[in-house]
Write a protein that holds these residues in place. Structure first.
Motif, mmCIF file in Angstrom:
data_model
loop_
_atom_site.group_PDB
_atom_site.id
_atom_site.type_symbol
_atom_site.label_atom_id
_atom_site.label_comp_id
_atom_site.label_asym_id
_atom_site.label_seq_id
_atom_site.Cartn_x
_atom_site.Cartn_y
_atom_site.Cartn_z
ATOM 1 N N VAL A 1 33.859 14.227 59.353
ATOM 2 C CA VAL A 1 32.495 13.896 58.940
ATOM 3 C C VAL A 1 32.163 14.706 57.687
ATOM 4 C CG1 VAL A 1 30.081 14.024 59.655
ATOM 5 C CG2 VAL A 1 31.830 13.374 61.298
ATOM 6 N N VAL B 1 26.380 15.392 56.454
ATOM 7 C CA VAL B 1 25.927 14.842 57.730
ATOM 8 C C VAL B 1 26.147 15.839 58.857
ATOM 9 C CG1 VAL B 1 26.220 13.004 59.393
ATOM 10 C CG2 VAL B 1 26.384 12.509 56.982
ATOM 11 N N LEU C 1 23.676 18.581 58.596
ATOM 12 C CA LEU C 1 22.331 18.046 58.827
ATOM 13 C C LEU C 1 22.129 17.825 60.321
ATOM 14 C CD1 LEU C 1 19.737 17.093 57.577
ATOM 15 C CD2 LEU C 1 20.745 14.861 57.184
ATOM 16 N N GLY C 2 23.190 17.405 60.991
ATOM 17 C CA GLY C 2 23.131 17.256 62.441
ATOM 18 C C GLY C 2 22.855 18.592 63.109
ATOM 19 N N SER C 3 23.622 19.612 62.746
ATOM 20 C CA SER C 3 23.419 20.905 63.396
ATOM 21 C C SER C 3 22.103 21.539 62.928
ATOM 22 C CB SER C 3 24.603 21.839 63.142
ATOM 23 O OG SER C 3 24.902 21.904 61.775
ATOM 24 N N ASN D 1 19.285 19.898 62.705
ATOM 25 C CA ASN D 1 18.320 19.418 63.684
ATOM 26 C C ASN D 1 18.523 20.072 65.045
ATOM 27 O OD1 ASN D 1 16.585 17.379 62.400
ATOM 28 N ND2 ASN D 1 18.531 16.426 61.901
ATOM 29 N N ILE D 2 19.799 20.175 65.440
ATOM 30 C CA ILE D 2 20.077 20.754 66.755
ATOM 31 C C ILE D 2 19.579 22.196 66.812
ATOM 32 C CG2 ILE D 2 21.934 21.423 68.331
ATOM 33 C CD1 ILE D 2 23.497 18.973 67.208
ATOM 34 N N GLY E 1 15.845 22.416 67.114
ATOM 35 C CA GLY E 1 15.448 22.094 68.485
ATOM 36 C C GLY E 1 15.646 23.277 69.412
ATOM 37 N N THR F 1 12.651 25.428 71.174
ATOM 38 C CA THR F 1 12.603 25.325 72.635
ATOM 39 C C THR F 1 12.721 26.699 73.278
ATOM 40 O OG1 THR F 1 13.703 23.207 72.430
ATOM 41 C CG2 THR F 1 13.579 24.150 74.625
ATOM 42 N N LEU G 1 14.918 14.323 55.253
ATOM 43 C CA LEU G 1 16.068 14.330 56.152
ATOM 44 C C LEU G 1 16.093 13.077 57.012
ATOM 45 C CD1 LEU G 1 15.987 18.087 57.148
ATOM 46 C CD2 LEU G 1 17.530 16.942 55.566
ATOM 47 N N ALA H 1 18.965 10.361 57.400
ATOM 48 C CA ALA H 1 19.474 10.034 58.733
ATOM 49 C C ALA H 1 19.403 8.530 58.968
ATOM 50 C CB ALA H 1 18.678 10.780 59.795
ATOM 51 N N VAL I 1 22.151 6.821 56.986
ATOM 52 C CA VAL I 1 23.497 7.106 57.482
ATOM 53 C C VAL I 1 23.738 6.440 58.839
ATOM 54 C CG1 VAL I 1 24.944 8.962 58.372
ATOM 55 C CG2 VAL I 1 23.823 9.214 56.174
ATOM 56 N N LEU J 1 12.633 19.671 71.519
ATOM 57 C CA LEU J 1 14.043 19.340 71.737
ATOM 58 C C LEU J 1 14.449 18.082 70.974
ATOM 59 C CD1 LEU J 1 15.060 19.906 75.457
ATOM 60 C CD2 LEU J 1 16.137 20.810 73.413
ATOM 61 N N PRO K 1 14.603 17.129 67.856
ATOM 62 C CA PRO K 1 15.577 17.207 66.756
ATOM 63 C C PRO K 1 17.013 17.259 67.256
ATOM 64 C CG PRO K 1 13.810 18.778 66.428
ATOM 65 C CD PRO K 1 13.602 18.187 67.771
ATOM 66 N N VAL K 2 17.201 17.865 68.439
ATOM 67 C CA VAL K 2 18.555 17.973 68.976
ATOM 68 C C VAL K 2 19.150 16.578 69.145
ATOM 69 C CG1 VAL K 2 19.959 18.802 70.883
ATOM 70 C CG2 VAL K 2 17.990 20.131 70.119
ATOM 71 N N LEU L 1 18.242 13.792 67.616
ATOM 72 C CA LEU L 1 18.466 13.199 66.293
ATOM 73 C C LEU L 1 19.782 13.713 65.709
ATOM 74 C CD1 LEU L 1 17.384 11.488 63.958
ATOM 75 C CD2 LEU L 1 16.309 13.545 63.067
ATOM 76 N N GLY L 2 19.970 15.029 65.794
ATOM 77 C CA GLY L 2 21.183 15.633 65.229
ATOM 78 C C GLY L 2 22.430 15.085 65.879
ATOM 79 N N ILE L 3 22.428 15.028 67.199
ATOM 80 C CA ILE L 3 23.629 14.578 67.907
ATOM 81 C C ILE L 3 23.917 13.111 67.586
ATOM 82 C CG2 ILE L 3 24.576 14.094 70.200
ATOM 83 C CD1 ILE L 3 23.151 16.642 71.154
ATOM 84 N N MET M 1 23.114 11.419 64.977
ATOM 85 C CA MET M 1 23.576 11.241 63.605
ATOM 86 C C MET M 1 25.054 11.606 63.464
ATOM 87 S SD MET M 1 21.439 12.441 60.386
ATOM 88 C CE MET M 1 22.202 13.985 60.229
ATOM 89 N N VAL M 2 25.407 12.774 63.988
ATOM 90 C CA VAL M 2 26.807 13.203 63.878
ATOM 91 C C VAL M 2 27.710 12.224 64.616
ATOM 92 C CG1 VAL M 2 28.449 14.996 64.530
ATOM 93 C CG2 VAL M 2 26.252 15.621 63.547
ATOM 94 N N VAL N 1 28.243 8.933 62.611
ATOM 95 C CA VAL N 1 29.156 9.058 61.461
ATOM 96 C C VAL N 1 30.578 9.352 61.915
ATOM 97 C CG1 VAL N 1 29.639 10.366 59.383
ATOM 98 C CG2 VAL N 1 27.308 9.743 59.939
#
Lengths: 335, 337, 516
Positions: free
Chosen positions: A138, A142, A145-147, A149-150, A153, A157, B265, B269, B272, B311, B313-314, B316-318, B320-321, B324
């Motif tokens: 990947v 991307v 950007l994924g991590s 967001n993670i 979160g 939290t 972002l 997202a 992508v 939570l 965003p978590v 969304l992130g997962i 998206m990855v 792709v």
């Protein structure tokens, strides 16, 4: 004939173009000195020992994050998740320490729990990025950007959106208030890390491999360099350095902050790139990261002291980023 | 040409890779919608649906521009800041125009909207020129203009919302509904339709695909690619500005806090996840639209299910990855097999 | 550019379509074209004949506007042409078909055909018209090509057809074909030849690059021979024998250039059984290479010879069969594992796969040995030891200038290959796989590369040379395999190892097909 086309782009360096290249190499340091003198004449406080120390301390944080980015930028990547990872590490370490405090652990073990929790979270983020990028193929954009967001979160939290209080004093003493012969802890730590990282980049197999992978990943693979492993290590190192910076910032604020990272990802990339780290890969290092960090810090410090509006500062920073890369482009063009 | 065979001949495997992408996202979308309508009656509420559609529209407009830039092989980090800038500029200019032409709402609105769009155009132009002429990476240039545009927006407002727009702009346009649907939806539909046509039927669309697919081959084929690269960034800037103006009309004030990193972002997202390849050359606006709708509904669903908003965003992130990574792995299998 | 150089005016009254006089082109260090003349008449097929590296590619790149010549005069259609760009070349009717395709992989065939000259009204594409014209053209050419298929889904042969169709879409006055049949089947080749005949009737001039004698016999009006970037002669195709052409192509340098290699075949170092790579790229190949000899693998572009050695080194996934190194079964997992087994690979495209161009020579040489104690202890580089080891290696290889801190990107092709060779001396290796070892380097450096191989063989190593350059593999190898369509077509040794035999094997199944 397959060899000839690229050869065109890299014609023999004549003496004149080498001279010009030298000039570009020195463009930023010269600009930095000019900038500094300009601010000093505008406001005498710029030169005061207190302010110089302030600049040094401020630079040390930015430099640490810029170094972290430089490690992955050398491999043609970047890490958008750095900022949120900083927030996550800050909150995570604070939560771990407060939990340990309520369990009645002694301050020293609380401190260790905090440091280990923070660094482990950072390393985990980096491993995630590295595995997704190197093994799943990947793009760094991307994946991080994924991590990004993670990590946001998890940070919000864990902290329920509020600062996490209740860390032992020892923590902020070690990473913020403490000093060595009057030099604040942040500066000492960054200098030590910078020296170690410089050695790692220039004197170790890992560093050598990093530059070769960034310059020509296919050639690196053909030459038997374990490209994937190098990439995973680079991202893990990047996030671990960011985690260290996060712990230092946490020690400064005195609480675990879910918004600590904010827009740090892009700021750190900007600092590294302004300093001359090339997004095309294979060029840059501790030097470029520190130089860029110093430049950005001096600029904002000077503008603060001369009471330039914070919003104007954003515009200036944006312009500096663009001018920086245009200059970098020109520098490459002279080769 | 009567002999022209319509069926694919052997040796030319059609677009099978594409159809998977086509099918995957709508299925996911339907699954979320069906699941939600079973899980939460509120989901079906007219207010909730309108809310989803409005938000999805705003995201779609930005994501369309972003998608075009990415298809041409670039990146636009500045869209979030452009939304804010356009919002502030629109409100401010309307305020000034109101003083110049008191009572003439049409002229005031025209001035404001035009100024807002121009601010987006200006940022897009700077991005495009730096990328195309100075050959600087799009990532860094738009990173710079992002900071600069956000700064200008804040300078204009000092961080305070700008009021003083004509009532007819806010009540008659921003918050108005035609046939029960908010105006933003019509704007989004119009943008998507135009963009679909642009992608399929115009030279610009064709060259955007070609440049992203192989810029060198495109140049060798005699296309002056610079103006098209600039065009993609200008388009993205103008579409982001459109979103900013719609938001302004809806909220009733110009705010420098609109858009921001989140919107930027999300637009990436959406593109992508909607099958736009970061390698360039591949992507369809209509799928990006579905993807924007999907992302909006997903966020809404998580809210209704009382999943901690922190939570979200978590997820969304997962997603998206995963999206792709799945595309990348299928591509690898294809080239191997 | 001056016209004064135009001395050798052609003997007919009308000016030729294309007239080049005294064209020279220099790349870093190497003179790729040295005062080359060429004239092509309208309606003529003019073959450019020469070995790899003779300057054919550079010359057609000059004609199609990709490279600007350093000196020389360039006339086309009676006009002086200066500062030619690819766009301008197309506009005036020069249409090149390159081996490296100019297609956008993510677009369809039809979209590629019209790229840069779409039919449009006010920016809106006239899709129907374009589809009609594309179909008409493809049908006229008789290609089995679907206009709506995406290019990256096509086989190499189909991509080649698309490329040819693209070149023929507009107004064409001069068509340049660079080994156009390299990946076409016999039937498609036949179609192409018919098409060429038709174009010639229409007065189109054609430059045709090929080393296939049969094609030259079938098509050529005149042949211009290039050697080492120099113009040798232009001959009437009807009046020249194959032998003469080959002699002109290779010159007398066979004796001069190639060292006598004292082959002393020992134990089998590499044995490959029923090896397959990809889907039919290499299928069921059996071959072996012994220590103390050079084993050659000859074949046309795309015949799978390169993939074969890459698979041994671990760069291509093996889909079937087995490899044995020194009698032990070996599964090539990664280049590093292969290096540890004593196998080294020297890629054909050194800029893309061999070198990190902005890094110094020293780092590029030690690149393959970063797992060895002599360069590394506990993860730290021993830079002093590195310098001490690599300096003499590069001196021994005659690196000029002998400064190992210069970036590799500043070096000429020959010096770059020396950097690659330097790697062979940084660790203990027994098997050397050379992929097109002399591509892109000048004659002097070639000799040094061959001398290097000689020393390797003398030291008892197994050397495998993969090359499209026939004289090279013929002269160097002790035994020679000929590959065709992913299979070994012949194994030649001793007196049987002749150019004639190899060439006949290149066309075995073409001939069989033609006979059927």
């Amino acid at each position: 004939m397959a060899d000839l086309a690229p050869a065109l782009a890299l014609a023999e360096t004549s003496a004149r173009s080498r001279w010009r290249e030298q000039l570009w190499q020195w463009a930023l340091p010269i600009a930095l000195v000019v900038l500094f003198l300009a601010f000093a004449t505008a406001d005498s406080r710029v030169f005061s020992p207190a302010n110089l120390l302030n600049i040094a301390q401020q630079t040390s944080y930015v430099a640490l994050f810029a170094m972290a980015q430089a490690v992955v930028i050398i491999t043609r990547g970047f890490d958008l998740s750095l900022g949120p990872a900083v927030s996550m590490v800050s909150v995570g370490a604070a939560v771990a320490m407060t939990a340990a405090v309520t369990n009645g652990s002694d301050p020293v073990s609380v401190l260790f729990i905090g440091l280990i929790a923070g660094l482990a979270l950072g390393a985990a983020t980096g491993l995630f990025n590295g595995v997704v990028i190197a093994l799943l193929g990947v793009s760094p954009f991307v994946a991080t950007l994924g991590s990004y967001n993670i990590a946001i979160g998890i940070a919000t939290t864990l902290s329920a959106g509020k600062p996490v209080q209740g860390m032992p004093d020892l923590f902020s003493t070690l990473l913020y208030r403490g000093n060595v012969f009057g030099v604040p802890a942040a500066i000492v730590i960054t200098v030590i890390v910078g020296v170690i990282l410089h050695v790692a980049l220039t004197r170790t197999v890992f560093g050598r491999s990093l530059y070769i992978v960034g310059t020509n990943p296919r050639a690196a693979a053909v030459a038997g360099i374990p490209v994937r492993r190098v990439l995973v290590c680079a991202y893990a190192l990047c996030s671990s350095l960011a985690a260290l910076g996060a712990l230092m910032l946490t020690a400064r604020t005195g609480s675990g902050e879910p918004n600590l990272g904010g827009s740090l990802s892009l700021q750190a990339i900007a600092a590294a790139v302004v300093g001359g780290t090339s997004l095309a890969g294979g060029r840059g290092g501790v030097g470029t990261a520190v130089l860029g960090a110093l430049f950005v810090t001096v600029l904002s410090n000077g503008m603060n002291l001369t009471r330039i509006d914070g919003y104007v500062q954003m515009v200036v920073l944006g312009a500096i980023i663009i001018v920086g890369v245009v200059l970098d482009r020109a520098r490459l063009g002279t080769r | 040409m009567s002999t022209a065979a319509v069926t694919l001949r052997p040796g030319t495997p059609g677009r099978t890779g594409f159809s998977i992408q086509f099918a995957f996202l709508p299925v996911l979308l339907i699954a979320v919608v069906v699941g939600m309508s079973l899980a939460s009656p509120q989901f079906y509420g007219p207010i909730n649906i309108l809310n989803i559609l409005r938000n999805a529209s705003l995201l779609t407009i930005v994501a369309c521009g972003q998608a075009i830039v990415i298809i041409a092989g670039g990146f636009d980090l500045s869209v979030g800041a452009v939304i804010a800038l356009a919002s502030v500029v629109t409100a401010k200019v309307m305020g000034m125009a109101a003083a110049a032409f008191p009572g003439n709402d049409a002229a005031i609105i025209a001035c404001g909207v035009l100024a807002g769009l121009c601010s987006g155009l200006a940022v897009g132009l700077v991005n495009g020129i730096c990328v195309a002429k100075l050959k600087v990476s799009g990532f860094v240039v738009t990173l710079g203009t992002m900071s600069a545009a956000a700064g200008v927006g804040l300078m204009i407002t000092s961080g305070i919302p700008v009021y003083g727009m004509p009532e007819s702009f806010v009540k008659g346009f921003g918050r108005a509904q035609f046939f029960g649907l908010p105006t933003a939806i019509y704007v989004a539909i119009a943008v998507v339709l135009v963009m679909v046509l642009v992608q399929r039927r115009t030279l610009f669309g064709r060259y955007v695909f070609a440049i992203g697919g192989n810029a060198e081959a495109t140049t060798n084929s005699g296309v002056s690619i610079n103006r098209y690269v600039i065009g993609t960034y200008v388009l993205s800037g103008v579409l982001a500005a459109t979103t900013g103006i719609l938001l302004t009309a809806q909220v009733g004030s110009g705010q420098a806090s609109f858009g921001g990193d989140r919107m930027m972002l999300q637009s990436i997202a959406a593109a992508v996840i909607g099958g736009v390849s970061l390698r360039g050359g591949i992507g369809r606006v209509e799928i990006v639209t579905v993807s924007a709708l999907f992302l909006t509904i997903l966020g809404n669903a998580l809210n209704l299910l009382r999943i901690d908003s922190r939570l979200q965003p978590v997820f969304l992130g997962i997603i998206m990855v995963a999206a792709v990574a799945a595309e990348e792995l299928s591509r690898r299998r294809k080239t191997r097999g | 550019m001056e016209r004064a150089g135009a001395v050798g005016t052609p003997d007919q009254e009308t000016e030729p379509l294309l007239q080049l006089v005294g064209i020279s082109k220099r790349f870093t260090g190497a003179l790729a074209l040295d005062r080359v003349d060429l004239d092509v008449r309208a309606g003529e097929l003019h073959v450019l004949f020469g070995e790899n590296g003779a300057g054919k590619s550079t010359l057609i790149n000059v004609i199609s506007g990709t490279f600007l010549p350093d000196v020389g005069s360039f006339r086309f259609g009676g006009e002086d042409i200066r500062h030619l760009t690819p766009q301008r070349a197309r506009a005036i009717g020069i249409s090149p078909v390159f081996q490296e395709f100019s297609l956008v992989p993510t677009l369809t065939v039809e979209e590629n055909l019209f790229l840069g000259r779409e039919l449009s009204t006010g920016g809106v594409l006239r899709a129907g018209d374009m589809r009609k014209r594309a179909r008409a053209l493809i049908d006229e050419l008789g290609f089995d090509l679907e206009p709506a298929a995406r290019v990256d889904n096509l086989s190499r042969a189909h991509q080649q057809m698309a490329e040819i169709a693209k070149a023929l879409l507009g107004k064409v006055r001069l068509l340049i074909l660079d080994e156009p049949t390299a990946s076409l089947t016999e039937r498609e080749t036949g179609r192409l030849f018919e098409l060429i005949a038709k174009l010639k009737q229409q007065g189109v001039g054609i430059i045709y690059v090929s080393h296939r004698m049969r094609e030259i016999r079938a098509l050529a009006d005149r042949v211009t021979v290039l050697r080492d970037g120099r113009y040798i002669r232009t001959l009437d195709a009807a009046l020249v024998t194959d032998l003469e052409l080959v002699e002109l192509m290779t010159g007398r340098k066979i004796d001069v250039l190639f060292p006598t290699i004292p082959h002393a075949p020992g134990k089998v170092a590499v044995a490959v059984e029923n090896l397959s790579v990809g889907e039919g790229i290499v299928s069921d190949v059996n071959f072996h290479a012994r220590a103390g000899e050079i084993t050659g693998i000859a074949g046309l572009v795309g015949c799978g010879k390169s993939e074969l050695v890459r698979a041994i080194y671990g760069l291509e996934p093996v889909t079937g069969g087995s490899i044995r190194l020194h009698g032990m079964p070996y599964e090539a997992t990664s280049p590093r594992a292969s290096l540890r087994k004593g196998v080294a690979y020297f890629p054909a495209n050194r800029a893309a796969e061999g070198l990190a161009l902005t890094r110094p020579i020293r780092e590029n040489v030690s690149m393959t040995a970063l797992d060895l104690k002599r360069f590394v202890s506990f993860g730290m580089l021993r830079q002093g030891a590195e310098r001490l080891l690599i300096n003499p290696i590069m001196k021994q290889l005659n690196l000029r200038p002998p400064n190992i801190e210069r970036p590799v990107g500043n070096l000429s092709g020959g010096n770059r290959q020396k950097v690659m060779l330097g790697r062979a001396l940084t660790r203990d290796l027994t098997i050397f796989l050379f992929d097109e070892p002399s591509v892109g380097i000048d004659v002097g450096a070639k000799v040094e590369v061959y001398e290097f191989m000689k020393r390797l063989v003398e030291a008892g190593a197994a050397v495998i040379v993969v090359s499209s350059e026939l004289p090279e593999v013929l002269a160097l190898s002790n035994r020679l395999y000929v590959m065709h369509n992913g299979k070994i077509a012949a194994e030649l040794e001793g007196a049987a190892k002749t150019e004639q035999n190899v060439l006949s094997k290149f066309f075995t199944d073409h001939l069989a097909e033609a006979a059927a």
